[in-house]
Design a protein around this motif. Structure first.
Motif, PDB file in Angstrom:
ATOM      1  N   GLU A 110       0.579  -1.308  -0.180  1.00  0.00           N
ATOM      2  CA  GLU A 110      -0.095  -0.287  -0.097  1.00  0.00           C
ATOM      3  C   GLU A 110       0.909   1.531   0.256  1.00  0.00           C
ATOM      4  OE1 GLU A 110      -3.342   0.220   0.412  1.00  0.00           O
ATOM      5  OE2 GLU A 110      -3.632  -1.879   0.789  1.00  0.00           O
ATOM      6  N   ARG A 111       2.154   1.077   0.839  1.00  0.00           N
ATOM      7  CA  ARG A 111       3.077   2.081   1.049  1.00  0.00           C
ATOM      8  C   ARG A 111       3.513   2.364  -0.476  1.00  0.00           C
ATOM      9  NH1 ARG A 111       4.172   0.352   6.246  1.00  0.00           N
ATOM     10  NH2 ARG A 111       6.044  -0.789   5.156  1.00  0.00           N
ATOM     11  N   SER A 112       4.749   1.925  -1.107  1.00  0.00           N
ATOM     12  CA  SER A 112       5.323   2.146  -2.319  1.00  0.00           C
ATOM     13  C   SER A 112       5.285   0.659  -3.558  1.00  0.00           C
ATOM     14  CB  SER A 112       6.059   2.464  -1.059  1.00  0.00           C
ATOM     15  OG  SER A 112       7.425   0.873  -0.612  1.00  0.00           O
ATOM     16  N   ARG A 113       5.903   1.621  -4.545  1.00  0.00           N
ATOM     17  CA  ARG A 113       6.289   0.468  -5.269  1.00  0.00           C
ATOM     18  C   ARG A 113       7.747  -0.622  -5.818  1.00  0.00           C
ATOM     19  NH1 ARG A 113       2.288   1.403  -9.204  1.00  0.00           N
ATOM     20  NH2 ARG A 113       0.478   1.318  -8.749  1.00  0.00           N
ATOM     21  N   ASP A 114       8.572   0.094  -4.437  1.00  0.00           N
ATOM     22  CA  ASP A 114       9.555   0.224  -3.306  1.00  0.00           C
ATOM     23  C   ASP A 114       9.842  -1.812  -2.999  1.00  0.00           C
ATOM     24  OD1 ASP A 114      12.031  -0.954  -2.833  1.00  0.00           O
ATOM     25  OD2 ASP A 114      12.432   1.279  -1.497  1.00  0.00           O
ATOM     26  N   LEU A 191       5.170 -10.191  -6.717  1.00  0.00           N
ATOM     27  CA  LEU A 191       6.469 -10.682  -7.155  1.00  0.00           C
ATOM     28  C   LEU A 191       6.664 -11.481  -8.019  1.00  0.00           C
ATOM     29  CD1 LEU A 191       8.309 -12.303  -4.386  1.00  0.00           C
ATOM     30  CD2 LEU A 191       8.813  -9.933  -4.705  1.00  0.00           C
ATOM     31  N   ALA A 192       5.319 -12.018  -8.441  1.00  0.00           N
ATOM     32  CA  ALA A 192       4.948 -11.909 -10.111  1.00  0.00           C
ATOM     33  C   ALA A 192       4.647 -11.194 -10.417  1.00  0.00           C
ATOM     34  CB  ALA A 192       3.925 -13.022 -10.404  1.00  0.00           C
ATOM     35  N   HIS A 193       4.175  -9.419 -10.458  1.00  0.00           N
ATOM     36  CA  HIS A 193       3.919  -8.792 -10.695  1.00  0.00           C
ATOM     37  C   HIS A 193       5.230  -7.553 -11.117  1.00  0.00           C
ATOM     38  CE1 HIS A 193      -0.390  -8.586 -11.425  1.00  0.00           C
ATOM     39  NE2 HIS A 193      -0.893  -8.886 -10.165  1.00  0.00           N
ATOM     40  N   PHE A 373      -1.550  -3.678  -9.234  1.00  0.00           N
ATOM     41  CA  PHE A 373       0.258  -3.209 -10.039  1.00  0.00           C
ATOM     42  C   PHE A 373       0.063  -2.882 -11.757  1.00  0.00           C
ATOM     43  CE2 PHE A 373       0.433  -4.944  -6.306  1.00  0.00           C
ATOM     44  CZ  PHE A 373       1.804  -4.494  -5.636  1.00  0.00           C
ATOM     45  N   GLY A 374      -0.992  -2.427 -12.074  1.00  0.00           N
ATOM     46  CA  GLY A 374      -1.060  -1.804 -13.593  1.00  0.00           C
ATOM     47  C   GLY A 374      -1.308  -3.128 -13.997  1.00  0.00           C
ATOM     48  N   ALA A 375      -1.715  -4.077 -13.960  1.00  0.00           N
ATOM     49  CA  ALA A 375      -2.282  -5.444 -14.738  1.00  0.00           C
ATOM     50  C   ALA A 375      -3.632  -6.082 -14.290  1.00  0.00           C
ATOM     51  CB  ALA A 375      -1.036  -6.742 -14.171  1.00  0.00           C
TER      52      ALA A 375
END
Length: 527
Positions: A110-114, A191-193, A373-375
């Motif tokens: 939720e916090r980041s894409r890191d 992780l797959a994303h 995640f945009g998928a």
């Protein structure tokens, strides 16, 4: 019953109350470093796990509890003489209670894409503790949810007998395994994303959490519940805000999803009405109010008791129009405060909008419904003992690939109507036929066993409005009869995928009637 407990939690909600009750009853508390410090600061005696293992936290805290002094005390069977002898030989005393919740991996998403931040929130020791205690649930009570602390306190203070403790251990063990399975599935998906790995892997894992228990399913004798994908983005229906009305039913949710999926396909202001997961009317216009009037005019009878979705903010003017209709659900990206006030008089109608972000009300839907995640999330349907999974039919077709196959090409007005009808027909149950003109549907034939039967239903629904309309079919025409029925009703242009062994006969029938025909090469069949 409980003489010794191990505690290691990230979420400290309710922990002090539980620990204080345990300590008061003489239970020895052992805890991981952070949890022990929290308890000690509150004046509750707790032994740091370091005193058992002889090791401080290593590798920046990655390694704390993976040690025989901890796991031996959890996994040992007290009724097994070999286990007892080994524990005594190594000076290990068993635990009867393990209280653990996991690193906040979901919150990291939720916090980041890191990605590095995500990885650091993958719990190893906590999962091992939970699995060990759940495996040995015949002798150990494992608690993974702070909401269950009161049940433990009640059993303690109510002097529960062994049968009651055994039931609690069994129930919480199942919950524990579900919790770790959910956690691992969430990690695998994230992780797959991140690494762009296959959408349909050799082993399918899914993580869903219950949002609500529903009154019943499609019928009153069926149980039902609503579950949420934690990776679902803000435009997923499960994250919509309900402003009023009674709780959504199983059928409401299915219909609302069908309406949302169709209305978000349009860039122009659009409105759709849905009954039983099929559109009964769809319209586009210069304004959302005009779009709704076209959707309503398409079938003013079937909209009764239906779902309405619009792709622009729900205005006060539109709300005033809708309040006179019997509707189950209204779906919009946002709603004007006055619109909500107007509809509040219709206490049974549910109004759903996107959640506000930063205090801003969304102005429109996006054309697709991505996850966080945009998928696009694959679609799954259960079968007897199995699961069918596919990527969603959500992409855009390439109009440059459309081919005119008749002697006459569509006029500019027919092209506009054909493209509109082609968007709508992909959301109609097959066999699917849509008649449209001037930014609105005028006749829909859905779910028929024969395509010509669907054409006849659409033509009958359209009546005189079929004259000058265009027709879209989600799959090819197996023979010319559908074209002949449409031509007799006055339909002037047709769009369909093509690909039948009788395509030449179908095209010839269109030429005889002076119709224009476009072949897309793409099928949008929907069972």
């Amino acid at each position: 019953m409980i003489q010794r407990a191990f505690l290691s939690v990230s979420d400290r909600t309710g922990l002090l109350a539980l620990a204080e009750r345990l300590s008061r009853r003489g239970v020895e508390l052992v805890a991981s470093s952070g949890t022990a410090a929290h308890l000690q600061a509150a004046g509750i005696p707790a032994t740091d796990v370091e005193a058992l293992t002889g090791y401080p936290p290593l590798l920046g805290g990655r390694l704390k509890t993976l040690h025989p002094a901890v796991h031996g005390a959890i996994l040992a069977r007290p009724d097994d003489p070999v286990h007892r002898a080994e524990l005594e030989g190594h000076g290990i005393r068993p635990f009867q209670l393990v209280v653990v919740n996991l690193y906040p991996f979901r919150e990291a998403l939720e916090r980041s894409r890191d990605l590095a931040a995500w990885v650091e929130e993958i719990d190893v020791g906590g999962v091992a503790l939970i699995r060990a205690a759940a495996k040995n649930h015949a002798h150990v009570l494992v608690v993974v949810d702070p909401a269950d602390y009161p049940a433990v306190i009640e059993a303690l203070e109510g002097e529960a007998d062994e049968a009651a403790w055994a039931e609690l251990r069994r129930r919480f063990a199942v919950k524990a395994f579900r919790r770790t399975a959910f956690y691992d599935a969430l990690i695998a998906r994230a992780l797959a994303h991140a690494y762009g790995l296959e959408a349909l892997p050799d082993v399918w894992v899914a993580a869903y959490e219950r949002v609500a228990a529903l009154r019943y399913g499609e019928n009153p004798h069926q149980e039902a519940a609503y579950y949420r994908d934690p990776l679902a983005g803000p435009e997923a229906l499960v994250r919509f805000v309900q402003h009023q009305g009674k709780a959504l039913s199983y059928n409401n949710i299915q219909d609302a999803q069908a309406a949302l999926a169709l209305v978000r396909r349009f860039e122009a202001p659009a409105a759709v009405a849905v009954k039983h997961m099929n559109p009964c009317g769809a319209g586009v216009g210069e304004t959302v109010e005009e779009a709704f009037e076209r959707a309503y005019a398409a079938d003013p009878v079937s909209i009764f008791g239906g779902i309405v979705a619009v792709n622009r903010p729900l205005s006060a003017a539109l709300a005033d129009r809708l309040k006179g209709l019997f509707l189950e659900v209204i779906v919009a990206p946002s709603a004007e405060p006055e619109a909500l006030r107007i509809l509040a008089a219709k206490k049974n109608v549910r109004v759903l909008t996107l959640p506000e972000e930063g205090g801003v009300r969304p102005a429109a839907f996006s054309r697709t419904a991505p996850d966080r995640f945009g998928a696009l999330v694959p679609e799954a349907v259960t079968t007897s003992g199995g699961l069918l999974v596919q990527t969603p039919d959500a992409g855009d077709d390439d109009p440059a690939a459309f081919r005119v196959v008749t002697r006459r090409a569509p006029t500019e007005a027919e092209w506009r109507a054909l493209r509109f009808a082609w968007e709508v027909v992909r959301f109609v149950k097959s066999n699917a036929i849509v008649l449209a003109r001037e930014g609105m549907t005028v006749g829909i034939g859905a779910g028929q066993m024969s395509r010509v039967g669907a054409v006849k239903i659409a033509v009958q629904a359209a009546g005189e409005r079929a004259r000058g309309a265009v027709m879209a079919s989600d799959a090819f025409f197996p023979m010319p009869d559908s074209i002949e029925v449409a031509a007799a009703a006055g339909v002037t242009a047709v769009i369909h995928p093509g690909g039948s062994i009788r395509d030449d006969e179908v095209i010839a029938a269109a030429d005889r009637a002076g119709m224009a025909m476009v072949v897309t090469g793409v099928r949008h069949f929907r069972h």
